[in-house]
Design an enzyme around this catalytic site. Structure first.
Site, mmCIF file in Angstrom:
data_model
loop_
_atom_site.group_PDB
_atom_site.id
_atom_site.type_symbol
_atom_site.label_atom_id
_atom_site.label_comp_id
_atom_site.label_asym_id
_atom_site.label_seq_id
_atom_site.Cartn_x
_atom_site.Cartn_y
_atom_site.Cartn_z
ATOM 1 N N LYS B 75 0.651 -7.173 -11.071
ATOM 2 C CA LYS B 75 -0.647 -6.489 -11.045
ATOM 3 C C LYS B 75 -1.667 -7.445 -11.645
ATOM 4 O O LYS B 75 -1.398 -8.076 -12.686
ATOM 5 C CB LYS B 75 -0.550 -5.198 -11.868
ATOM 6 C CG LYS B 75 -1.800 -4.327 -11.855
ATOM 7 C CD LYS B 75 -1.559 -3.063 -12.676
ATOM 8 C CE LYS B 75 -2.726 -2.093 -12.630
ATOM 9 N NZ LYS B 75 -2.464 -0.867 -13.395
ATOM 10 N N SER B 150 -3.573 3.252 -10.758
ATOM 11 C CA SER B 150 -4.323 2.041 -10.481
ATOM 12 C C SER B 150 -3.469 0.880 -9.952
ATOM 13 O O SER B 150 -3.995 -0.041 -9.375
ATOM 14 C CB SER B 150 -5.036 1.587 -11.745
ATOM 15 O OG SER B 150 -4.084 1.227 -12.734
ATOM 16 N N SER B 174 -0.512 5.272 -13.871
ATOM 17 C CA SER B 174 -0.852 4.195 -12.935
ATOM 18 C C SER B 174 0.341 3.469 -12.322
ATOM 19 O O SER B 174 0.170 2.653 -11.425
ATOM 20 C CB SER B 174 -1.759 3.175 -13.611
ATOM 21 O OG SER B 174 -3.060 3.692 -13.694
#
Lengths: 479, 486, 94
Positions: B75, B150, B174
């Protein structure tokens, strides 16, 4: 109308750890800009603080030296504000649970003792340094050096117990003294490792409630602190007498203009939005930890003062001057290991030595005289090999060169003449050359000896042993 | 079967048996990425050359252990030395850290090949990856839908076969929510289990790094690598670390599973509830004891989260001021203006919104009513869980109230979007480990089963997840990424 | 719970966010609706509840007081928008 001044000080002390408070960068003063920095103290994305254990040890030590209670539980908080020298835009500090609280220091000023309360002492990180090209108001750009960012600080907040700039100075000096003795900071105002902000207010004498206070920042020397407080007190009194309201605000001391100036602006309206620092687990300070530190505490200035008064019969005044810094006291203690009369050592240190240090603007750690050399010099005096007057000259030479007194005497050919035969010969010559003075003496004008001694000293370029000269002269004149 | 379709442990076997080289694996993966990436848009940065070079070095050494030759993605909020780390923000569009996050360093040390950095909602603030400043990522199961967020890029890349595993972060769901939307395994470890060093902070007391993979076993293996005390993170915990793969056994007889009634109430789609109830029946069938419990303060978790997280974020994101890195407005005449205009330009709407909210909640006069109150509620939420875990080994619930929604559907009113996190947020507030595994499909869209464990008991999550996986085939379903972008 | 235009401006100043007039309106509305939602917490009696400021039962995490060499200055400054004489250059303060 007469006014009373009320002052509280917020003193910031840099702790002399090897590394910074939350990262492993060097905590050394004076490096090239941005060379003692890493991603942590530069506030890079993703960086986290890890607390330096020595910082907590020093804080506890300092707390004990300041007669504080040491918290058994404390935590860190974030203090939020934007400034280019504050890399994370928050300062890790302690808000409601400081490491130390409720302490005091006793100061002596004008012959009276006074106890100054200490509200709290808490740990925090220092910010970096902004360097302005020209003055802060005229420069188009400023430069940021983060070497100081993350240096461990202890902020010591006093009660509003101080009543004059001189008391404030005495309190600052006392803080400096106890923290130097505790060995937690080098307390150098000129390097910024000891700084202070002053909260100042005035009130009509006899009024119980406090007046509106202002906070003065940027006090970088004892002198600046005294002058700034005096200026601010006067400014507030004049304002009140002119019927103006004092505004609670932050002011800065402008050294070049010798005034305090308001720093207030709309943008500066601060709201620090403290909240617990989630990146640092809280601290539990056990009684055992505190007791271990108590065991390891060095002698504090007040104890040292009592001790040297006791051991050497010094006056309270001399003893308190000798215990201003551990280095000064250390010099004294070292001398007393080899010399019996502390009073004489003290006289030399307070007299010649302080005078020369002040003249050259040096502190004792920079003094070239070795304690053993001072002792040697005192012994030479006792042996009559040098006079007191010669000793002063020798002392000055020792101060300049760091050489031992024997070497200086030899080099300067200034050994005292204590040989009776030599002196007698010279004295007889002087008597022969001054029949009228001898006559006066014998007619009862006893003061005439002074002139004759002077003549002997002149003839020996000051090297004659004055006690012996007096002795022999009296014998010869009265025979 | 193409190499890119293989799971982590299958790739390890292939390398071990010399059925394929690292170079072939990377080529296959890069080929897949090139084929589907214009539809999925999971990667912010792709390092094809670097990945190939590393694969060649790997093959030259000739022997394989750990993650040698295995591609993965991070990420783009996890700092990677020498590789741009943007947080999907204009603010850090060109930021190249010279340090690795601890998790990145550990995967690197294990021999893994970092293929690229994955899309997210800007600074991890969002539930759809639409808040990325660069582009939205799409759900591989339906390109008109969001992958969740996210960590949407991480979930989508794993689901689309672009990468066998990826790391994400989970502050309020997330990892679990996008894992659920994309039909993959997503694990958020206990707060303190994995180092946060080098992971750009959103809400420091809630953030935790975790794993996306296609199978539970891979997840356990990666957790073995990234978990453990890190001297650079004071909140990473010194604990004896079990071998998480030792929990991969198909035996949950006698396991006490609780399902909280508050997680099956209105607001949760009926079909989701039914799918999860089917999963609970499956667990019973496998020998677990399944009972209903109550977590009475559940409804307060989300409002408390929307005070705690923005408050911490308002401080964490204050460092982006244009002085040391990142965007700077050079037009500004003084420093305050420079700060304000740089930040106005560099941050997107949702980020600004949360900074404003957090600043407000901490500001003078409001602290007690908002932030302090939220911390007290946080205590009550944790107490609820503690009570249940005194009697049960595991909590099972839906991961999300719905399946993946359409792009653009929930832009506008922030509250609607926040409701996505209603089932995942309590776990972060209590610092517990949570996992989402595929447990069914509704109209072709994956449904996630959320498993919640005791603090530092990821082992039980892995054990229960593995047993479910062994006795179902949802994890074997693969999306058909044929459709055009709409 | 509503939030005034002035409060939005004040918070924006504290947060160093330059907002356009339109944005101020939008934030006033959005913040208002979120604050209204979080007001739900006020229903809960939390009298006597200890705030949970650290989730982990962990205390006294320290590092030793050891200096490690700092990274090269060029590395630190590599991402800086404006540098002069090894320092970050910023516009005037006032």
């Amino acid at each position: 109308m007469s006014f009373e001044t009320v002052i509280g000080l917020e003193v910031h002390v840099e702790l002399k750890t090897r590394s910074k408070i939350f990262c492993s960068c060097s905590n050394e003063f004076g490096a090239e800009p941005n060379t003692n920095v890493c991603p942590i103290c530069s506030g890079f994305p993703g960086m986290l603080p890890v607390l330096n254990q020595q910082v907590v040890e020093y804080a506890i030590k300092a707390g004990l030296a300041l007669n504080c209670e040491i918290a058994d539980y404390c935590k860190f908080d974030r203090k939020n504000y934007f400034y280019p020298d504050l890399p994370k835009a928050y300062q890790i500090s302690q808000y409601d649970l400081p490491v130390c609280k409720k302490g005091y220091l006793d100061i002596e000023f004008g012959g009276t003792k006074k106890r100054i309360g200490i509200t709290r002492a808490h740990l925090e990180e220092d910010a970096g340094k902004l360097v302005h090209q020209g003055s802060i108001s005229s420069t188009p750009f400023s430069l940021v050096d983060l070497n100081r960012s993350g240096v461990p600080l202890l902020e010591i907040v006093s009660e509003p117990d101080l009543r004059s700039s001189q008391e404030a100075r005495a309190y600052m000096e006392k803080i400096r003294s106890v923290l130097l003795f505790a060995g937690v900071s080098d307390c150098k105002m000129e390097e910024g490792s000891l700084r202070c902000d002053a909260n100042v207010s005035v009130r009509p004498s006899g009024q119980a409630t406090l007046g509106t206070r202002t906070e003065i920042k940027n006090l970088n020397s004892f002198k600046a602190m005294e002058k700034a407080i005096d200026f601010e007190v006067q400014r507030q009194i004049e304002a009140i007498e002119d019927g103006e309201e004092i505004i609670q605000e932050t002011r800065t001391w402008e050294e070049d203009k010798q005034i305090t100036r308001s720093m207030r602006s709309k943008e500066e309206a601060h709201d620090y939005r403290y909240f617990p620092e989630p990146d640092l687990p809280p601290l539990r300070i056990s009684r055992k930890w505190v007791n271990d530190i108590i065991q390891s505490m060095p002698e504090m200035p007040e104890q040292a003062r009592e001790r040297i008064m006791d051991e050497h019969g010094l006056s309270a005044y001399d003893a308190s001057l000798l215990t201003l810094t551990p280095d000064f006291l250390g010099f004294f203690d070292e001398c007393t290991r080899y010399y019996h009369d502390g009073k004489i050592i003290s006289n030399w240190m307070m007299g010649e030595m302080s005078k020369l240090l002040n003249q050259k603007n040096l502190d004792i750690t920079q003094c070239k005289i070795n304690p053993v050399h001072l002792v040697d010099m005192l012994k030479l005096m006792d042996e009559g090999r040098i006079s007191g007057k010669m000793a002063k000259e020798v002392f000055e030479a020792m101060f300049e060169t760091g050489s031992p007194p024997e070497a200086i005497i030899k080099e300067k050919g200034m050994e005292q003449i204590s040989d009776e035969d030599t002196l007698e010969k010279i004295i007889l010559e002087v008597i022969a050359k001054n029949p009228r003075v001898v006559e006066d003496y014998r007619n009862g004008k006893k003061k005439a000896t002074g002139f004759l001694v002077g003549q002997v000293m002149q003839a020996t370029r000051g090297q004659a042993n004055p006690a012996l000269v007096n002795q022999i002269l009296a014998r010869k004149l009265n025979s | 079967m193409e190499l890119y379709e293989l799971t982590l442990h299958e790739l390890q076997q292939v390398l071990d048996k010399q059925e394929a080289s690292a170079t072939e694996i990377i080529s296959s993966v890069l080929g897949r990425i090139n084929k589907v990436e214009d539809k999925i848009q999971a990667f912010i940065t792709l390092d094809e050359e670097g990945a190939m070079a590393q694969a060649q070095q790997c093959d030259a050494r000739g022997s394989f252990s750990g993650l040698d030759g295995i591609p993965y993605g991070l990420k783009d909020i996890i700092c990677s030395q020498g590789m741009r780390t943007t947080c999907a923000s204009r603010m850090l569009e060109n930021f190249v850290p010279f340090y690795d996050a601890t998790v990145a360093a550990r995967l690197k040390a294990a021999g893994g090949i970092l293929v690229g950095k994955l899309n997210l909602d800007e600074f991890a603030m969002g539930s759809s990856t639409e808040q990325s400043a660069f582009f939205p990522t799409r759900n591989p199961w339906d390109l008109t839908r969001v992958p969740g967020g996210s960590s949407g890029g991480s979930a989508a890349a794993v689901a689309a076969g672009e990468i066998p595993f990826a790391l994400g972060t989970d502050t309020g769901g997330s990892i679990r929510q996008p894992a659920s939307y994309c039909g993959v395994v997503g694990l958020k470890p206990t707060y303190g289990r994995v180092s946060r060093y080098g992971v750009v902070a959103y809400a420091s007391s809630l953030d935790q790094v975790g794993v996306f993979s296609r199978e539970v076993g891979d997840c356990a293996q990666v957790l073995n690598l990234i978990a453990g005390k890190d001297s650079l993170d004071s909140t990473s915990v010194e604990l004896e670390k079990p071998d998480f793969t030792s929990f991969l056994r198909d035996d949950i007889k006698g396991l006490k599973i609780a399902y909280p009634r508050e997680y099956f109430q209105e607001g949760i789609e009926t079909e989701i509830k039914n799918t999860v109830k089917q999963a609970l029946l499956k667990y019973e069938e496998l020998g677990a004891i399944v009972e209903e419990v109550s977590l009475p303060h559940s409804e307060y978790a989300l409002p408390a989260y929307y005070l705690v997280a923005p408050a911490e974020a308002s401080a964490n994101l204050a460092r982006f001021d244009g002085v040391r890195y990142g965007l700077r407005d050079f037009q500004a005449e003084n420093v305050i203006e420079m700060f304000s205009s740089t930040r106005a330009e560099g941050f997107g709407d949702e980020v600004k919104m949360r900074i404003m909210l957090g600043t407000y909640a901490l500001s003078s006069g409001y602290y007690d009513a908002y932030y302090l109150k939220a911390l007290k509620v946080r205590r009550l939420i944790k107490n609820d869980f503690d009570k249940v875990f005194a009697d049960y080994d595991l909590i099972v619930a839906p991961t999300t109230p719905t399946t993946a929604f359409k792009l653009g559907e929930q832009v506008g009113d922030p509250l609607t979007l926040y409701m996505n996190d209603i089932l995942t947020v309590p776990v972060n507030m209590a610092g517990l480990p949570g996992m989402s595994i595929p447990c069914g499909f509704l109209e072709g869209l994956p449904v996630g089963l959320q498993l919640i464990g005791r603090a530092f008991d990821e082992g039980t999550l892995i054990r229960a997840a593995y047993a479910f996986e062994q006795n179902t085939d949802y994890h074997q379903a693969k999306p058909d990424i044929g459709g055009d972008i709409i | 719970m509503t939030i005034s235009f002035e409060e939005v401006e004040h918070v924006a100043l504290l947060a160093r966010l330059q907002l356009k007039e339109k944005e101020k309106e939008k934030y006033a509305e959005h913040m208002g609706s979120i604050l209204q939602y979080v007001d739900k917490l006020q229903q809960l009696d939390t009298e006597g509840v200890e705030p949970l400021d650290h989730i982990l039962p962990v205390f006294n995490i320290f590092r030793e007081d050891q200096v490690k060499p700092a990274p090269k200055r060029e590395e630190i400054l590599a991402n800086a928008p404006l540098v002069e004489a090894g320092q970050y250059k910023v516009p005037k303060i006032i």
